[in-house]
Design an enzyme around this catalytic site. Structure first.
Site, short mmCIF file in Angstrom:
data_model
loop_
_atom_site.label_atom_id
_atom_site.label_comp_id
_atom_site.label_asym_id
_atom_site.label_seq_id
_atom_site.Cartn_x
_atom_site.Cartn_y
_atom_site.Cartn_z
N SER A 244 0.83 -1.20 0.00
CA SER A 244 0.00 0.00 0.00
C SER A 244 0.88 1.26 0.00
CB SER A 244 -0.95 -0.06 1.20
OG SER A 244 -1.99 0.85 1.07
N ASP A 475 -9.09 -4.21 -6.00
CA ASP A 475 -8.59 -3.51 -4.81
C ASP A 475 -9.31 -2.17 -4.68
OD1 ASP A 475 -7.04 -2.08 -2.89
OD2 ASP A 475 -5.27 -3.25 -3.42
N HIS A 503 -7.70 -5.67 -0.58
CA HIS A 503 -6.52 -4.80 -0.63
C HIS A 503 -5.23 -5.60 -0.55
CE1 HIS A 503 -4.15 -1.27 -0.31
NE2 HIS A 503 -3.99 -1.27 1.00
#
Length: 535
Positions: A244, A475, A503
Protein backbone atom coordinates in the site's frame (compact mmCIF):
# COMPACT_ATOMS: atom_id res chain seq x y z
CA UNK A 1 -3.37 6.82 9.96
CA UNK A 2 -6.33 8.18 11.77
CA UNK A 3 -8.81 10.57 10.24
CA UNK A 4 -12.52 11.07 10.58
CA UNK A 5 -13.54 9.62 7.23
CA UNK A 6 -13.04 6.10 5.91
CA UNK A 7 -11.42 7.14 2.67
CA UNK A 8 -7.77 6.77 3.54
CA UNK A 9 -5.52 3.88 2.63
CA UNK A 10 -5.59 1.64 5.65
CA UNK A 11 -2.27 0.02 6.44
CA UNK A 12 -2.50 -3.39 4.77
CA UNK A 13 -1.72 -5.15 8.02
CA UNK A 14 -4.32 -3.29 10.03
CA UNK A 15 -6.93 -4.18 7.45
CA UNK A 16 -5.85 -7.78 7.52
CA UNK A 17 -5.83 -8.14 11.26
CA UNK A 18 -9.09 -6.26 11.62
CA UNK A 19 -10.71 -8.68 9.19
CA UNK A 20 -8.68 -11.69 10.29
CA UNK A 21 -7.71 -12.19 6.69
CA UNK A 22 -4.09 -11.04 6.17
CA UNK A 23 -1.32 -9.39 8.04
CA UNK A 24 1.01 -5.86 6.84
CA UNK A 25 2.12 -5.60 10.06
CA UNK A 26 0.70 -2.98 12.21
CA UNK A 27 -2.21 -3.73 14.47
CA UNK A 28 -4.71 -1.79 16.43
CA UNK A 29 -2.82 -2.58 19.61
CA UNK A 30 -1.69 0.42 21.58
CA UNK A 31 1.77 -0.86 22.38
CA UNK A 32 4.94 -1.48 20.45
CA UNK A 33 7.44 -4.26 20.69
CA UNK A 34 10.45 -1.98 20.82
CA UNK A 35 11.05 0.51 23.59
CA UNK A 36 9.65 3.94 22.67
CA UNK A 37 12.09 5.99 20.64
CA UNK A 38 12.96 9.57 21.39
CA UNK A 39 14.26 12.55 19.55
CA UNK A 40 17.70 13.57 20.79
CA UNK A 41 18.31 17.24 20.36
CA UNK A 42 21.77 18.70 20.43
CA UNK A 43 21.12 22.35 19.70
CA UNK A 44 18.00 21.27 17.81
CA UNK A 45 16.81 23.63 15.08
CA UNK A 46 14.02 25.94 16.12
CA UNK A 47 10.84 24.90 14.30
CA UNK A 48 9.18 27.43 12.05
CA UNK A 49 6.34 27.65 9.57
CA UNK A 50 8.90 27.37 6.75
CA UNK A 51 11.15 24.46 7.71
CA UNK A 52 14.22 23.40 5.84
CA UNK A 53 12.81 22.09 2.56
CA UNK A 54 13.39 18.59 1.32
CA UNK A 55 16.32 19.00 -1.07
CA UNK A 56 16.21 18.01 -4.69
CA UNK A 57 17.18 14.38 -5.20
CA UNK A 58 20.95 14.17 -5.31
CA UNK A 59 23.68 11.68 -4.41
CA UNK A 60 23.39 11.23 -0.67
CA UNK A 61 23.70 8.27 1.59
CA UNK A 62 27.04 6.75 2.44
CA UNK A 63 28.84 9.08 0.00
CA UNK A 64 27.97 12.11 2.11
CA UNK A 65 30.80 12.74 4.62
CA UNK A 66 28.33 14.36 7.02
CA UNK A 67 26.42 11.07 7.23
CA UNK A 68 29.45 8.82 7.72
CA UNK A 69 28.85 8.30 11.44
CA UNK A 70 25.23 7.26 10.87
CA UNK A 71 26.14 4.77 8.15
CA UNK A 72 28.97 3.40 10.27
CA UNK A 73 27.02 2.80 13.47
CA UNK A 74 26.46 -0.64 14.92
CA UNK A 75 23.08 -1.72 16.22
CA UNK A 76 22.83 -3.13 19.72
CA UNK A 77 20.33 -5.96 19.55
CA UNK A 78 18.48 -7.14 22.61
CA UNK A 79 15.19 -8.69 23.77
CA UNK A 80 12.10 -6.84 22.65
CA UNK A 81 9.80 -5.16 25.11
CA UNK A 82 6.71 -7.30 25.51
CA UNK A 83 3.45 -5.81 24.32
CA UNK A 84 0.73 -7.11 26.70
CA UNK A 85 -1.81 -7.07 23.86
CA UNK A 86 0.33 -9.29 21.65
CA UNK A 87 -0.34 -12.97 22.33
CA UNK A 88 2.29 -14.19 19.86
CA UNK A 89 5.54 -15.77 21.01
CA UNK A 90 8.09 -13.06 20.30
CA UNK A 91 11.00 -14.65 22.15
CA UNK A 92 12.94 -15.17 18.91
CA UNK A 93 12.77 -11.49 18.01
CA UNK A 94 15.49 -8.95 18.65
CA UNK A 95 15.00 -5.20 18.89
CA UNK A 96 17.35 -2.28 18.43
CA UNK A 97 17.38 1.48 17.90
CA UNK A 98 18.80 3.09 14.77
CA UNK A 99 20.17 6.61 15.05
CA UNK A 100 19.41 8.91 12.08
CA UNK A 101 19.54 12.66 11.49
CA UNK A 102 16.34 14.53 12.21
CA UNK A 103 17.21 16.82 9.29
CA UNK A 104 19.35 15.32 6.53
CA UNK A 105 20.32 18.81 5.36
CA UNK A 106 21.79 19.55 8.80
CA UNK A 107 22.69 16.13 10.23
CA UNK A 108 24.79 17.49 13.10
CA UNK A 109 21.97 19.43 14.74
CA UNK A 110 19.61 16.72 15.99
CA UNK A 111 19.02 12.99 15.78
CA UNK A 112 16.05 10.67 15.76
CA UNK A 113 15.78 7.15 17.19
CA UNK A 114 14.14 4.64 14.84
CA UNK A 115 12.65 1.45 16.31
CA UNK A 116 13.81 -1.73 14.56
CA UNK A 117 12.97 -5.42 15.02
CA UNK A 118 14.67 -8.49 13.52
CA UNK A 119 13.52 -12.08 13.16
CA UNK A 120 16.82 -13.75 12.27
CA UNK A 121 17.12 -16.17 9.35
CA UNK A 122 16.57 -19.75 10.46
CA UNK A 123 19.38 -21.03 8.23
CA UNK A 124 22.12 -18.45 8.73
CA UNK A 125 24.62 -20.45 6.70
CA UNK A 126 22.35 -19.89 3.66
CA UNK A 127 21.46 -16.29 4.47
CA UNK A 128 20.97 -13.85 1.57
CA UNK A 129 20.56 -10.74 3.66
CA UNK A 130 17.75 -8.75 5.27
CA UNK A 131 14.21 -8.32 3.96
CA UNK A 132 12.84 -4.95 5.05
CA UNK A 133 9.07 -4.55 5.37
CA UNK A 134 6.54 -1.74 5.40
CA UNK A 135 2.84 -2.38 6.07
CA UNK A 136 1.31 0.76 4.60
CA UNK A 137 -0.47 3.77 5.98
CA UNK A 138 1.18 6.13 6.18
CA UNK A 139 1.30 5.35 9.86
CA UNK A 140 1.74 1.58 9.86
CA UNK A 141 4.36 0.02 12.11
CA UNK A 142 6.92 -2.26 10.54
CA UNK A 143 7.90 -3.43 14.01
CA UNK A 144 4.36 -4.60 14.71
CA UNK A 145 4.17 -6.16 11.24
CA UNK A 146 6.91 -8.55 12.29
CA UNK A 147 5.97 -8.93 15.95
CA UNK A 148 2.26 -9.61 15.54
CA UNK A 149 2.82 -12.43 13.08
CA UNK A 150 6.40 -13.66 13.57
CA UNK A 151 5.71 -16.88 11.67
CA UNK A 152 4.20 -15.17 8.66
CA UNK A 153 7.28 -15.66 6.49
CA UNK A 154 8.25 -19.10 7.82
CA UNK A 155 9.62 -21.32 5.11
CA UNK A 156 12.28 -20.72 2.45
CA UNK A 157 11.99 -16.93 2.72
CA UNK A 158 12.65 -16.83 6.46
CA UNK A 159 15.26 -19.57 6.14
CA UNK A 160 17.42 -17.24 4.07
CA UNK A 161 16.42 -13.74 5.14
CA UNK A 162 16.46 -11.84 8.37
CA UNK A 163 12.92 -10.44 8.45
CA UNK A 164 13.29 -6.80 9.52
CA UNK A 165 10.64 -4.24 10.40
CA UNK A 166 11.15 -0.61 11.31
CA UNK A 167 8.82 2.18 12.33
CA UNK A 168 8.90 5.18 9.96
CA UNK A 169 9.06 8.65 11.42
CA UNK A 170 6.06 9.62 13.51
CA UNK A 171 4.79 6.05 13.92
CA UNK A 172 4.61 3.60 16.82
CA UNK A 173 8.13 3.37 18.30
CA UNK A 174 9.69 6.24 16.34
CA UNK A 175 8.55 9.52 17.89
CA UNK A 176 4.85 8.66 17.52
CA UNK A 177 2.41 11.46 16.80
CA UNK A 178 -0.78 11.51 18.83
CA UNK A 179 -2.02 15.06 18.93
CA UNK A 180 -5.47 14.74 20.50
CA UNK A 181 -6.26 13.09 23.81
CA UNK A 182 -8.61 10.10 23.73
CA UNK A 183 -11.74 12.04 24.65
CA UNK A 184 -11.08 14.76 22.08
CA UNK A 185 -10.34 12.16 19.42
CA UNK A 186 -13.62 10.36 20.12
CA UNK A 187 -15.50 13.55 19.41
CA UNK A 188 -13.33 14.42 16.42
CA UNK A 189 -13.89 11.05 14.75
CA UNK A 190 -17.56 10.60 15.65
CA UNK A 191 -18.91 13.95 14.55
CA UNK A 192 -21.32 14.19 11.63
CA UNK A 193 -21.19 17.98 11.81
CA UNK A 194 -17.59 18.68 10.91
CA UNK A 195 -17.19 22.40 10.51
CA UNK A 196 -14.59 24.47 8.74
CA UNK A 197 -12.36 24.40 11.82
CA UNK A 198 -12.33 20.60 12.07
CA UNK A 199 -8.98 20.27 10.32
CA UNK A 200 -7.61 23.25 12.22
CA UNK A 201 -8.36 21.53 15.52
CA UNK A 202 -5.98 18.73 14.65
CA UNK A 203 -3.38 20.97 13.05
CA UNK A 204 -3.21 23.26 16.08
CA UNK A 205 -2.94 20.32 18.48
CA UNK A 206 -0.15 18.73 16.44
CA UNK A 207 1.78 21.98 16.20
CA UNK A 208 1.50 22.53 19.94
CA UNK A 209 2.90 19.08 20.78
CA UNK A 210 5.19 18.16 17.90
CA UNK A 211 6.38 21.34 16.20
CA UNK A 212 9.98 20.15 16.22
CA UNK A 213 9.44 16.93 14.30
CA UNK A 214 6.51 17.74 11.99
CA UNK A 215 8.66 19.25 9.20
CA UNK A 216 10.81 16.11 9.05
CA UNK A 217 8.38 13.16 8.95
CA UNK A 218 8.21 13.02 5.15
CA UNK A 219 8.38 9.76 3.25
CA UNK A 220 11.58 10.88 1.54
CA UNK A 221 13.25 11.22 4.92
CA UNK A 222 12.00 7.75 5.88
CA UNK A 223 13.44 6.42 2.62
CA UNK A 224 16.78 7.91 3.66
CA UNK A 225 16.41 6.27 7.07
CA UNK A 226 15.80 2.98 5.28
CA UNK A 227 19.07 3.34 3.39
CA UNK A 228 20.96 3.95 6.62
CA UNK A 229 19.31 0.83 8.02
CA UNK A 230 20.21 -1.19 4.92
CA UNK A 231 23.86 -0.26 5.29
CA UNK A 232 23.98 -0.82 9.03
CA UNK A 233 22.47 -4.28 8.54
CA UNK A 234 25.37 -5.07 6.22
CA UNK A 235 23.41 -5.34 2.96
CA UNK A 236 24.94 -4.01 -0.26
CA UNK A 237 21.48 -3.86 -1.89
CA UNK A 238 18.00 -3.36 -0.48
CA UNK A 239 15.56 -6.27 -0.43
CA UNK A 240 12.13 -4.86 0.37
CA UNK A 241 8.43 -5.71 0.48
CA UNK A 242 6.20 -2.65 0.73
CA UNK A 243 2.43 -2.79 0.91
CA UNK A 244 0.00 0.00 0.00
CA UNK A 245 1.62 3.29 1.10
CA UNK A 246 4.79 1.20 1.44
CA UNK A 247 4.91 1.20 -2.36
CA UNK A 248 5.39 4.97 -2.28
CA UNK A 249 8.18 4.59 0.27
CA UNK A 250 9.80 1.97 -1.96
CA UNK A 251 9.37 4.12 -5.07
CA UNK A 252 11.05 7.13 -3.46
CA UNK A 253 13.87 4.86 -2.30
CA UNK A 254 14.39 3.64 -5.85
CA UNK A 255 14.43 7.24 -7.08
CA UNK A 256 17.02 8.42 -4.57
CA UNK A 257 19.16 5.29 -4.26
CA UNK A 258 18.91 3.47 -7.62
CA UNK A 259 22.31 1.82 -7.21
CA UNK A 260 21.15 0.25 -3.96
CA UNK A 261 17.96 -1.34 -5.32
CA UNK A 262 18.12 -5.11 -5.00
CA UNK A 263 14.96 -7.20 -4.98
CA UNK A 264 12.08 -4.80 -4.39
CA UNK A 265 8.36 -5.71 -4.38
CA UNK A 266 5.61 -3.06 -4.30
CA UNK A 267 2.16 -4.52 -3.54
CA UNK A 268 -1.01 -2.40 -3.67
CA UNK A 269 0.59 0.38 -5.65
CA UNK A 270 0.18 4.10 -5.34
CA UNK A 271 1.58 6.61 -7.82
CA UNK A 272 3.67 9.61 -6.87
CA UNK A 273 2.46 11.48 -9.93
CA UNK A 274 -1.15 11.86 -8.77
CA UNK A 275 -2.31 14.82 -6.67
CA UNK A 276 -3.96 14.02 -3.35
CA UNK A 277 -7.35 15.32 -4.50
CA UNK A 278 -7.33 13.19 -7.66
CA UNK A 279 -5.98 10.28 -5.63
CA UNK A 280 -8.95 10.59 -3.26
CA UNK A 281 -11.49 10.79 -6.09
CA UNK A 282 -10.11 7.61 -7.67
CA UNK A 283 -9.99 5.84 -4.31
CA UNK A 284 -13.58 6.83 -3.56
CA UNK A 285 -14.54 5.31 -6.91
CA UNK A 286 -12.71 2.14 -5.91
CA UNK A 287 -14.67 1.82 -2.69
CA UNK A 288 -17.93 2.61 -4.49
CA UNK A 289 -17.24 -0.27 -6.88
CA UNK A 290 -16.32 -2.57 -3.96
CA UNK A 291 -19.50 -1.62 -2.09
CA UNK A 292 -21.58 -2.57 -5.14
CA UNK A 293 -19.71 -5.87 -5.42
CA UNK A 294 -20.50 -6.60 -1.77
CA UNK A 295 -24.18 -5.70 -2.26
CA UNK A 296 -24.40 -7.90 -5.37
CA UNK A 297 -23.11 -10.81 -3.32
CA UNK A 298 -25.28 -9.96 -0.31
CA UNK A 299 -28.57 -10.17 -2.21
CA UNK A 300 -27.81 -13.80 -3.09
CA UNK A 301 -27.73 -14.74 0.61
CA UNK A 302 -30.77 -15.57 2.69
CA UNK A 303 -29.50 -13.46 5.60
CA UNK A 304 -29.05 -10.28 3.57
CA UNK A 305 -30.94 -7.28 4.98
CA UNK A 306 -30.59 -5.27 1.77
CA UNK A 307 -33.27 -6.95 -0.33
CA UNK A 308 -32.84 -8.85 -3.58
CA UNK A 309 -31.94 -6.21 -6.17
CA UNK A 310 -28.20 -5.34 -6.26
CA UNK A 311 -28.63 -1.71 -7.35
CA UNK A 312 -31.39 -1.03 -4.86
CA UNK A 313 -29.41 -2.86 -2.17
CA UNK A 314 -26.44 -0.53 -2.48
CA UNK A 315 -28.69 2.53 -2.38
CA UNK A 316 -30.60 1.11 0.59
CA UNK A 317 -27.41 0.63 2.57
CA UNK A 318 -26.11 4.12 1.74
CA UNK A 319 -29.45 5.70 2.67
CA UNK A 320 -29.43 3.87 6.02
CA UNK A 321 -25.86 4.91 6.82
CA UNK A 322 -26.48 8.54 5.84
CA UNK A 323 -29.68 8.52 7.90
CA UNK A 324 -27.67 7.93 11.06
CA UNK A 325 -26.81 11.63 10.93
CA UNK A 326 -30.30 12.36 12.23
CA UNK A 327 -30.91 9.13 14.15
CA UNK A 328 -27.67 7.58 15.43
CA UNK A 329 -27.95 4.11 16.96
CA UNK A 330 -27.19 3.43 20.58
CA UNK A 331 -24.82 0.68 21.67
CA UNK A 332 -24.40 -1.32 24.85
CA UNK A 333 -21.38 0.80 25.75
CA UNK A 334 -23.52 3.93 25.68
CA UNK A 335 -21.62 5.35 22.71
CA UNK A 336 -23.59 6.38 19.65
CA UNK A 337 -23.09 4.91 16.20
CA UNK A 338 -22.98 8.02 14.06
CA UNK A 339 -23.12 8.09 10.29
CA UNK A 340 -19.41 8.84 10.01
CA UNK A 341 -18.44 5.97 12.28
CA UNK A 342 -20.87 3.55 10.60
CA UNK A 343 -19.40 4.35 7.18
CA UNK A 344 -15.94 3.74 8.64
CA UNK A 345 -17.03 0.32 9.90
CA UNK A 346 -18.46 -0.67 6.53
CA UNK A 347 -15.49 0.58 4.52
CA UNK A 348 -13.04 -1.20 6.82
CA UNK A 349 -14.45 -4.58 5.82
CA UNK A 350 -14.12 -3.88 2.12
CA UNK A 351 -10.35 -4.04 2.53
CA UNK A 352 -10.62 -7.74 3.32
CA UNK A 353 -12.38 -8.79 0.12
CA UNK A 354 -14.82 -11.68 -0.12
CA UNK A 355 -13.54 -13.30 3.08
CA UNK A 356 -14.75 -10.28 5.05
CA UNK A 357 -18.17 -10.00 3.47
CA UNK A 358 -20.00 -12.42 5.76
CA UNK A 359 -18.95 -10.48 8.84
CA UNK A 360 -19.95 -7.21 7.20
CA UNK A 361 -23.31 -8.64 6.15
CA UNK A 362 -24.01 -9.72 9.74
CA UNK A 363 -22.90 -6.39 11.21
CA UNK A 364 -25.14 -4.47 8.83
CA UNK A 365 -28.04 -6.77 9.67
CA UNK A 366 -27.70 -6.12 13.38
CA UNK A 367 -27.79 -2.39 12.73
CA UNK A 368 -30.56 -2.25 10.12
CA UNK A 369 -32.87 -4.96 11.42
CA UNK A 370 -32.23 -5.00 15.15
CA UNK A 371 -31.22 -1.39 15.62
CA UNK A 372 -27.98 -2.39 17.32
CA UNK A 373 -24.86 -0.53 16.27
CA UNK A 374 -22.35 -2.42 18.41
CA UNK A 375 -20.75 -4.48 15.66
CA UNK A 376 -20.27 -1.64 13.20
CA UNK A 377 -18.85 0.42 16.05
CA UNK A 378 -16.40 -2.38 16.87
CA UNK A 379 -15.28 -2.49 13.24
CA UNK A 380 -14.72 1.26 13.22
CA UNK A 381 -12.79 1.13 16.49
CA UNK A 382 -10.46 -1.53 15.10
CA UNK A 383 -9.94 0.58 12.01
CA UNK A 384 -9.31 3.77 13.98
CA UNK A 385 -6.96 2.06 16.44
CA UNK A 386 -9.20 2.45 19.50
CA UNK A 387 -8.87 -0.31 22.10
CA UNK A 388 -11.54 -1.57 24.48
CA UNK A 389 -10.47 0.93 27.13
CA UNK A 390 -10.90 3.88 24.82
CA UNK A 391 -7.22 4.48 24.14
CA UNK A 392 -5.96 5.13 20.62
CA UNK A 393 -2.80 3.74 19.10
CA UNK A 394 0.23 5.91 19.78
CA UNK A 395 0.77 7.07 16.19
CA UNK A 396 -2.80 8.16 15.59
CA UNK A 397 -1.88 11.23 13.56
CA UNK A 398 1.03 9.93 11.52
CA UNK A 399 -1.31 9.56 8.53
CA UNK A 400 -2.05 13.27 8.38
CA UNK A 401 1.40 14.49 9.37
CA UNK A 402 3.25 12.35 6.81
CA UNK A 403 0.86 13.21 3.97
CA UNK A 404 1.22 16.90 4.75
CA UNK A 405 5.00 16.62 5.00
CA UNK A 406 4.91 14.91 1.60
CA UNK A 407 3.49 18.05 0.05
CA UNK A 408 -0.28 17.45 0.08
CA UNK A 409 -0.92 21.12 0.79
CA UNK A 410 -2.11 22.41 -2.57
CA UNK A 411 -5.89 22.35 -2.85
CA UNK A 412 -8.32 23.40 -5.57
CA UNK A 413 -10.58 26.37 -4.92
CA UNK A 414 -13.32 28.20 -6.78
CA UNK A 415 -14.14 26.65 -10.15
CA UNK A 416 -11.46 23.98 -9.74
CA UNK A 417 -12.98 22.90 -6.45
CA UNK A 418 -16.45 22.72 -7.96
CA UNK A 419 -15.10 20.65 -10.86
CA UNK A 420 -13.45 18.25 -8.41
CA UNK A 421 -16.67 17.89 -6.41
CA UNK A 422 -18.62 17.24 -9.62
CA UNK A 423 -16.11 14.57 -10.65
CA UNK A 424 -16.34 12.98 -7.21
CA UNK A 425 -20.14 12.93 -7.28
CA UNK A 426 -20.11 11.29 -10.70
CA UNK A 427 -17.63 8.56 -9.76
CA UNK A 428 -18.65 7.83 -6.17
CA UNK A 429 -22.14 9.26 -5.58
CA UNK A 430 -23.08 7.01 -2.67
CA UNK A 431 -19.89 6.91 -0.63
CA UNK A 432 -19.04 10.60 -1.02
CA UNK A 433 -22.50 12.02 -0.34
CA UNK A 434 -22.04 11.88 3.42
CA UNK A 435 -19.27 14.51 3.42
CA UNK A 436 -17.86 15.31 -0.05
CA UNK A 437 -15.42 18.00 1.06
CA UNK A 438 -13.83 15.67 3.58
CA UNK A 439 -13.60 13.01 0.91
CA UNK A 440 -11.60 15.41 -1.27
CA UNK A 441 -9.36 16.71 1.51
CA UNK A 442 -8.39 13.56 3.36
CA UNK A 443 -6.20 14.39 5.11
CA UNK A 444 -6.82 18.11 5.32
CA UNK A 445 -3.44 19.76 4.78
CA UNK A 446 -4.83 23.13 3.76
CA UNK A 447 -4.17 24.65 7.16
CA UNK A 448 -1.22 22.48 8.18
CA UNK A 449 1.50 24.58 9.87
CA UNK A 450 4.36 23.29 7.71
CA UNK A 451 4.77 23.30 3.95
CA UNK A 452 6.86 20.74 2.09
CA UNK A 453 8.59 21.15 -1.25
CA UNK A 454 7.77 17.60 -2.38
CA UNK A 455 5.35 17.67 -5.33
CA UNK A 456 3.54 15.00 -7.33
CA UNK A 457 5.93 13.72 -9.96
CA UNK A 458 6.66 10.68 -12.08
CA UNK A 459 9.25 8.36 -10.54
CA UNK A 460 11.32 6.44 -13.04
CA UNK A 461 13.54 3.62 -11.88
CA UNK A 462 17.15 4.07 -12.91
CA UNK A 463 18.02 0.89 -11.02
CA UNK A 464 19.68 -1.94 -12.89
CA UNK A 465 17.46 -4.46 -11.11
CA UNK A 466 13.78 -4.65 -12.10
CA UNK A 467 11.04 -3.92 -9.55
CA UNK A 468 8.01 -6.19 -9.14
CA UNK A 469 4.66 -4.37 -8.79
CA UNK A 470 1.63 -6.32 -7.53
CA UNK A 471 -1.90 -5.15 -8.34
CA UNK A 472 -5.31 -6.59 -7.43
CA UNK A 473 -8.11 -6.09 -9.96
CA UNK A 474 -10.74 -5.45 -7.27
CA UNK A 475 -8.59 -3.51 -4.81
CA UNK A 476 -10.77 -0.70 -3.40
CA UNK A 477 -8.04 1.25 -1.63
CA UNK A 478 -5.34 1.17 -4.27
CA UNK A 479 -7.20 0.59 -7.55
CA UNK A 480 -5.64 -1.74 -10.10
CA UNK A 481 -5.12 1.14 -12.53
CA UNK A 482 -2.58 2.58 -10.09
CA UNK A 483 -0.50 -0.59 -10.28
CA UNK A 484 -0.58 -0.40 -14.07
CA UNK A 485 0.39 3.27 -13.92
CA UNK A 486 3.25 2.78 -11.47
CA UNK A 487 4.64 -0.11 -13.51
CA UNK A 488 4.67 2.04 -16.63
CA UNK A 489 6.14 5.05 -14.82
CA UNK A 490 8.95 3.11 -13.18
CA UNK A 491 9.95 1.70 -16.54
CA UNK A 492 12.19 -1.08 -15.28
CA UNK A 493 9.32 -2.92 -13.62
CA UNK A 494 6.94 -5.84 -14.20
CA UNK A 495 3.29 -6.13 -13.11
CA UNK A 496 2.05 -9.24 -11.29
CA UNK A 497 -1.77 -9.27 -11.05
CA UNK A 498 -4.26 -10.87 -8.67
CA UNK A 499 -7.85 -11.30 -9.83
CA UNK A 500 -10.29 -10.66 -7.00
CA UNK A 501 -11.50 -8.32 -4.30
CA UNK A 502 -9.62 -6.83 -1.37
CA UNK A 503 -6.52 -4.80 -0.63
CA UNK A 504 -3.06 -6.08 -1.70
CA UNK A 505 -2.23 -9.48 -3.13
CA UNK A 506 0.63 -11.13 -1.25
CA UNK A 507 -1.50 -12.33 1.67
CA UNK A 508 -4.51 -13.30 -0.45
CA UNK A 509 -3.06 -15.54 -3.17
CA UNK A 510 -0.71 -18.51 -2.97
CA UNK A 511 0.15 -17.84 -6.60
CA UNK A 512 1.21 -14.23 -5.89
CA UNK A 513 3.13 -15.30 -2.83
CA UNK A 514 4.98 -18.04 -4.71
CA UNK A 515 5.98 -15.63 -7.50
CA UNK A 516 7.08 -12.94 -5.05
CA UNK A 517 9.00 -15.39 -2.87
CA UNK A 518 10.79 -16.84 -5.89
CA UNK A 519 11.80 -13.35 -6.97
CA UNK A 520 13.05 -12.46 -3.49
CA UNK A 521 14.96 -15.73 -3.14
CA UNK A 522 16.68 -16.10 -6.49
CA UNK A 523 15.86 -12.97 -8.48
CA UNK A 524 13.59 -14.66 -11.02
CA UNK A 525 11.31 -11.92 -12.31
CA UNK A 526 7.66 -12.98 -12.88
CA UNK A 527 6.71 -13.19 -16.53
CA UNK A 528 4.77 -10.18 -17.76
CA UNK A 529 1.01 -10.65 -17.92
CA UNK A 530 0.61 -13.22 -15.13
CA UNK A 531 -2.81 -13.15 -13.43
CA UNK A 532 -3.16 -15.06 -10.17
CA UNK A 533 -6.43 -16.22 -8.59
CA UNK A 534 -7.49 -15.34 -5.07
CA UNK A 535 -7.30 -18.27 -2.65
Amino acid sequence: MITRTPRRVLPAAVAALATAALLAGCTSGSGTTAAPATTTTAAAPAPSATPTPTPTVKPTGANDPALKAFYGQQLTWGPCKKDPENEEDTSALQCATLKVPLDYTAPATATLDVAVVRNAATKPDQKIGSLLLNPGGPGGSGVEMVAYDPKRFDGPLHDRYDIVGFDPRGTAGTSPLNCLDDQARDGWLNTDQAGADHGKQLADACQAKYAQILPFVSTRNSARDMDVLRAVLGDQKLSYLGLSYGTYLGSLYAEEFPDKVGRVVLDGATSASTSLVQHNIEQQAGFERALKAFAADCVTKAACSLGKDPEQATQKLATFLDGLKDKPLKTESGRALTSSIAWTGVISRLYGGEKAWEGLRNSIGWAMVRGKGDYLLDLADAYNGRDKDGHYRPSADAYTAIHCADGATDAPAGEQLQAALTDLAAKAPLISKHDPQSALFDPDCRIWPFRATEKPHVIKSAAANPIVVVGTTGDPATPYAWAEKLTAELGNAVLLSRDGEGHTGYGASKCVRASVDTFLLDGTVPAAGIHCPTD
